[in-house]
Design a protein around this motif. Structure first.
Motif, PDB file in Angstrom:
ATOM      1  N   PRO A  47       0.813  -1.234   0.000  1.00 51.26           N
ATOM      2  CA  PRO A  47       0.000   0.000   0.000  1.00 51.26           C
ATOM      3  C   PRO A  47       0.839   1.273   0.000  1.00 51.26           C
ATOM      4  N   VAL A  48       2.001   1.195   0.618  1.00 58.71           N
ATOM      5  CA  VAL A  48       2.896   2.363   0.672  1.00 58.71           C
ATOM      6  C   VAL A  48       3.355   2.731  -0.750  1.00 58.71           C
ATOM      7  N   ILE A  49       3.803   1.705  -1.493  1.00 61.95           N
ATOM      8  CA  ILE A  49       4.349   1.963  -2.841  1.00 61.95           C
ATOM      9  C   ILE A  49       3.223   2.283  -3.825  1.00 61.95           C
ATOM     10  N   VAL A  50       2.130   1.523  -3.746  1.00 65.13           N
ATOM     11  CA  VAL A  50       1.014   1.766  -4.670  1.00 65.13           C
ATOM     12  C   VAL A  50       0.423   3.157  -4.417  1.00 65.13           C
ATOM     13  N   GLY A  51       0.307   3.528  -3.153  1.00 63.80           N
ATOM     14  CA  GLY A  51      -0.240   4.853  -2.818  1.00 63.80           C
ATOM     15  C   GLY A  51       0.642   5.960  -3.376  1.00 63.80           C
ATOM     16  N   ALA A  52       1.940   5.811  -3.199  1.00 66.13           N
ATOM     17  CA  ALA A  52       2.860   6.855  -3.689  1.00 66.13           C
ATOM     18  C   ALA A  52       2.838   6.888  -5.222  1.00 66.13           C
ATOM     19  N   ALA A  53       2.808   5.710  -5.847  1.00 70.52           N
ATOM     20  CA  ALA A  53       2.779   5.671  -7.322  1.00 70.52           C
ATOM     21  C   ALA A  53       1.509   6.364  -7.831  1.00 70.52           C
ATOM     22  N   ASP A  54       0.401   6.127  -7.175  1.00 68.78           N
ATOM     23  CA  ASP A  54      -0.862   6.789  -7.585  1.00 68.78           C
ATOM     24  C   ASP A  54      -0.765   8.305  -7.416  1.00 68.78           C
ATOM     25  N   ARG A  55      -0.205   8.724  -6.310  1.00 67.51           N
ATOM     26  CA  ARG A  55      -0.139  10.177  -6.051  1.00 67.51           C
ATOM     27  C   ARG A  55       0.780  10.885  -7.038  1.00 67.51           C
ATOM     28  N   TYR A  56       1.852  10.226  -7.445  1.00 67.94           N
ATOM     29  CA  TYR A  56       2.859  10.927  -8.258  1.00 67.94           C
ATOM     30  C   TYR A  56       2.809  10.543  -9.743  1.00 67.94           C
ATOM     31  N   ASN A  57       1.880   9.680 -10.119  1.00 68.57           N
ATOM     32  CA  ASN A  57       1.744   9.351 -11.539  1.00 68.57           C
ATOM     33  C   ASN A  57       1.253  10.581 -12.307  1.00 68.57           C
ATOM     34  N   THR A  58       1.913  10.900 -13.399  1.00 64.69           N
ATOM     35  CA  THR A  58       1.497  12.069 -14.176  1.00 64.69           C
ATOM     36  C   THR A  58       0.879  11.674 -15.525  1.00 64.69           C
ATOM     37  N   GLU A  59       0.821  10.365 -15.811  1.00 68.07           N
ATOM     38  CA  GLU A  59       0.261   9.915 -17.102  1.00 68.07           C
ATOM     39  C   GLU A  59      -1.264   9.914 -17.026  1.00 68.07           C
TER      40      GLU A  59
END
Ligand code: AKG
Length: 273
Positions: A47-59
């Motif tokens: 959840p830590v990595i998926v949450g951060a990836a969702d927050r910082y995804n720009t695509e």
């Protein structure tokens, strides 16, 4: 089991690699190590990595509006700089020590991390060599590729051309349809065995050298292929003159533009052991 989250979040113990893994990595340029993270640890870190990836995804474009590279994955880089919990994963001594043992060195430095999430219906990742992008004077580099959920071959399994790293850079192609077709011919002509796992558990990881030719099929499932990667460089490596514009860009982004010829030792490239 009643494991405290604070215990889970420390991945600093060492895991002994089998001699077979080390030999396979030396011979073929890749190896798979199971259970790098336990089920409990994945439960804490996913959840830590998926949450951060969702927050910082720009695509934000639809899949059909992207080119081949854009369809291959969402690519969210250096999450360690923006999320303290992801940093615990990326700086973990357990994974750094595996990287060091595979490369046969005492210490490693971080190059960068990237979440590589292949969306449901996402396209194939074309054949390529990672080190085409890196202005680094050694080929002693390794990428860890770790699924955060169980995956099978239909979800975009990483696929290697075994023994293909030994000749260094082969082509001047970025990841693209051109790299896919040129490397495809090359791999067939050279007769490199093609190797990919049928399944990987969340927390297993593959490790490949910077010049190992690799690709991945598309994600034919209805689930996101959540993968976290970390790139390690043998400590003592130096910054090499650029061979292309990508390397120039990497020099500024991941090596802080430090002098060419100098040691890779910027604040973005800490020693991890
Ligand atoms: O995840 C993918 O599809 C490709 C990964 C890759 O090329 C890498 O980690 O070097």
């Amino acid at each position: 089991m009643n494991t405290k989250i604070s215990d889970l979040l420390t991945l600093d113990d060492f895991k002994k690699l089998s001699d077979e893994s080390i030999q396979e990595f030396h011979k073929k340029g890749h190896t798979l190590v199971q259970n790098v993270l336990s089920g409990d640890e994945i439960e804490a870190y996913r959840p830590v990595i998926v949450g951060a990836a969702d927050r910082y995804n720009t695509e934000k474009r639809k899949l059909e509006d992207r080119d081949t590279y854009g369809k291959a994955f969402l690519q969210i880089m250096n999450l360690w700089q923006v999320d303290a919990d992801v940093k615990k994963f990326v700086f973990a001594k357990r994974m750094a020590k595996i990287a060091a043992d595979l490369m046969g060195v005492k210490n490693v430095r971080l190059y960068h991390d990237q979440a590589l999430f292949k969306e449901a219906g996402g396209g194939p990742t074309p054949w390529h060599q990672d080190q085409y992008y890196w202005p680094i004077d050694t080929n002693n580099t390794v990428t860890m590729w770790m699924p955060l959920i169980d995956i099978d071959v239909d979800m975009g399994m990483l696929t290697f051309a075994s023994n293909s790293y030994t000749t260094g850079a082969v082509f001047n192609h970025e990841i693209s349809d051109e790299s896919e077709s040129a490397f495809d011919d090359y791999v067939q002509k050279k007769g490199f065995p093609i190797s990919r796992a049928e399944t990987m558990k969340a927390g297993d990881a593959t490790w490949h050298r910077g010049f190992t030719i690799h690709n991945a099929p598309g994600n034919n499932s209805d689930k996101m292929r959540e993968v976290m990667t970390v790139i390690y460089i043998a400590d003592g490596a130096r910054i090499a003159p650029y061979k292309n514009e990508w390397q120039k860009s990497d020099h500024h982004k991941w090596l802080m533009g430090k002098p060419i010829g100098g040691l890779i030792d910027s604040e973005l490239n800490p020693k991890l052991l």
